[in-house]
Write a protein that holds these residues in place. Structure first.
Motif: not given
Length: 85
Positions: A11, A40, A44, A48
């Motif tokens: 992150r 972001s 993410s 992710l």
């Protein structure tokens, strides 16, 4: 624990890269931070998701073990004592 560290570092890297790209395009100050945080976060969330699931499982396992230890200690403390004590 390793998955929590990996997710956090990933992150941070995504945030830094996003902030760097935005700075190259001229964003500065508070606007840079705000845009980098928003962009972001979305990146993410998409990139992710598998790591987030692994991290979540590790954290939940830790919470469960803490809860079990707490419940055992409470049960031991609340157990009736024998008269010999």
């Amino acid at each position: 624990m390793r998955s929590v560290i990996f997710y956090t570092l990933a992150r941070a890297v995504i945030f830094a890269v996003t902030a760097g790209v935005l700075a190259l395009f001229g964003a500065r100050g508070f606007l840079l931070l705000l845009l980098a945080l928003l962009i972001s976060g979305v990146v993410s969330y998409v990139l992710l998701s598998a790591q987030r699931d692994r991290m979540s499982a590790v954290v939940m396992r830790g919470v469960r073990s803490q809860r079990e230890r707490f419940e055992k200690s409470v049960a031991k403390e609340d157990a009736p004592r024998s008269r010999a004590e």
